[in-house]
Design an enzyme around this catalytic site. Sequence first.
Site, PDB file in Angstrom:
ATOM      1  N   SER A  95      39.525  34.970  56.465  1.00  0.00           N
ATOM      2  CA  SER A  95      39.029  34.145  57.600  1.00  0.00           C
ATOM      3  C   SER A  95      39.737  34.165  58.675  1.00  0.00           C
ATOM      4  CB  SER A  95      38.634  32.796  57.085  1.00  0.00           C
ATOM      5  OG  SER A  95      39.706  32.088  56.538  1.00  0.00           O
TER       6      SER A  95
ATOM      7  N   LYS B  76      47.280  37.315  45.344  1.00  0.00           N
ATOM      8  CA  LYS B  76      46.854  36.209  46.187  1.00  0.00           C
ATOM      9  C   LYS B  76      48.000  35.343  46.596  1.00  0.00           C
ATOM     10  CE  LYS B  76      43.452  32.467  46.808  1.00  0.00           C
ATOM     11  NZ  LYS B  76      42.524  31.536  46.305  1.00  0.00           N
TER      12      LYS B  76
ATOM     13  N   GLU C  64      52.185  40.841  38.383  1.00  0.00           N
ATOM     14  CA  GLU C  64      50.761  40.193  38.210  1.00  0.00           C
ATOM     15  C   GLU C  64      49.549  41.288  38.117  1.00  0.00           C
ATOM     16  OE1 GLU C  64      49.713  37.194  38.400  1.00  0.00           O
ATOM     17  OE2 GLU C  64      51.405  36.167  39.119  1.00  0.00           O
TER      18      GLU C  64
ATOM     19  N   LYS D 284      49.588  25.098  47.735  1.00  0.00           N
ATOM     20  CA  LYS D 284      49.280  25.788  46.662  1.00  0.00           C
ATOM     21  C   LYS D 284      50.411  26.913  46.358  1.00  0.00           C
ATOM     22  CE  LYS D 284      44.256  25.406  47.501  1.00  0.00           C
ATOM     23  NZ  LYS D 284      43.004  26.074  47.179  1.00  0.00           N
TER      24      LYS D 284
ATOM     25  N   ARG E  91      38.789  27.100  54.470  1.00  0.00           N
ATOM     26  CA  ARG E  91      38.754  25.699  54.014  1.00  0.00           C
ATOM     27  C   ARG E  91      38.050  25.022  54.566  1.00  0.00           C
ATOM     28  NH1 ARG E  91      45.285  26.313  52.400  1.00  0.00           N
ATOM     29  NH2 ARG E  91      45.040  27.779  50.676  1.00  0.00           N
TER      30      ARG E  91
ATOM     31  N   TYR F 142      34.225  39.284  56.485  1.00  0.00           N
ATOM     32  CA  TYR F 142      33.140  38.568  57.168  1.00  0.00           C
ATOM     33  C   TYR F 142      32.424  39.566  58.020  1.00  0.00           C
ATOM     34  CZ  TYR F 142      35.429  34.736  54.666  1.00  0.00           C
ATOM     35  OH  TYR F 142      35.989  33.978  53.980  1.00  0.00           O
TER      36      TYR F 142
ATOM     37  N   LYS G 160      45.071  39.618  48.597  1.00  0.00           N
ATOM     38  CA  LYS G 160      44.585  38.516  49.595  1.00  0.00           C
ATOM     39  C   LYS G 160      45.828  37.674  50.008  1.00  0.00           C
ATOM     40  CE  LYS G 160      41.624  34.510  50.205  1.00  0.00           C
ATOM     41  NZ  LYS G 160      40.770  33.640  49.383  1.00  0.00           N
TER      42      LYS G 160
END
Length: 432
Positions: A379, A300, A338, A322, A310, A418, A353
């Site tokens: 998004s 991510k 990871e 972040k 968000r 989506y 992502k």
Amino acid sequence: MGSTTIFSASSTVPAMKVLDWKNYVGLKPTVNDLRFSGVKTSVKVCPKRVLIVRASETQGGPMKKLGLSDAECEAAVVAGNVPEAPPVPPKPAAPAGTPVVPLLPLSRRPRRNRKSPTLRASFRETNLSPSNFVYPLFIHEGEEDTPIGAMPGCYRLGWRHGLVEEVAKARDVGVNSIVLFPKVPDALKSPTGDEAYNDNGLFPRAIRLLKDKFPDLVIYTDVALDPYSSDGHDGIVREDGVIMNDETVHQLCKQAVSQARAGADVVSPSDMMDGRVGAIRTALDAEGFHHVSIMSYTAKYASSFYGPFREALDSNPRFGDKKTYQMNPANYREALIEACEDESEGADILLVKPGLPYLDIIRLLREKSPLPIAAYQVSGEYSMIKAGGVLNMIDEERVMMESLMCLRRAGADIILTYFALQAARYLCGEKR
């Protein structure tokens, strides 16, 4: 229908029944000195012994059978009375001015396998179906569905009504997997995100309702503190701004167990804390949830494509960014680190992502890991395609389907998108 017996010039051909040719489109007598009963007009003789039947002369209807046995049909062919098929089509003419050139000495021409829709479908290497989609849905405590301005066509769904209706629509076109994201009231947010493991909170209630209505629905969950944190971060924030790793993992374990207790099929830690997959696996197993899967947000990235999401959850960080826990978009090999950690800790699915800008990472994990690979078309990707369609800069539907196909081609087994409902309707042949 009248018939008579004829004898061919050759004694080796058995007697055959001759049919009244006027009753059949395209049937023409072609044997010399042939006479048909009840026919007074003279018969034109073709120079060759050929029975001509053209599909184009059937006037759109089915071609009538002659009532002959297999032996009679074969005997007619042996005797030279061969039914004629449609002629060889003429070679299409090139436009005026096309240069005449010698053929290139090519033993292989890849375009041969692309020359018709049937061939293209036969050799298609990647397929896309509604079963590849996981449908992300936003929920809130209200009864009405609230439009999300930055994500046209998406809503914060009322968990008791709109959510159930949207899931039913998705199931109707073959999408039977969803992932939920809650919009938590600000009054319930705290620095430690304790609402995340409230068994009677919005999230567990929604899961229980959906499982009651649709027992076979596959529910993925989001395991992270940002929807519940008053600081808007995925973990607990120390007073100096540091995101505390191990303390956050403790909270995430309680959150994952609460979601599993409510009926979640797959818990999905998206927080990017170190060691959280192994800790969650241990916590689930200790509570008897051995059957609950873990989809780890393995790679991510600290991406700028998350903005509309968000807004949907009102979960922007209160300060900072972040980047201390999400991955650097410049890094490639780090994704392998990871992935190896998540595999060794018990992850069942590895997720990348965002999606489309990170096709190389999807392919990397596909080639290096035997686990299923998920991609999240986030998004920002969704909203850009929607905006381009509204402005008539692109064909929204075609770009939507191409982007999803590219994620599959790169190696994604499932896609969180989506577009799930819209794309599934397209695949099922429904109109927009």
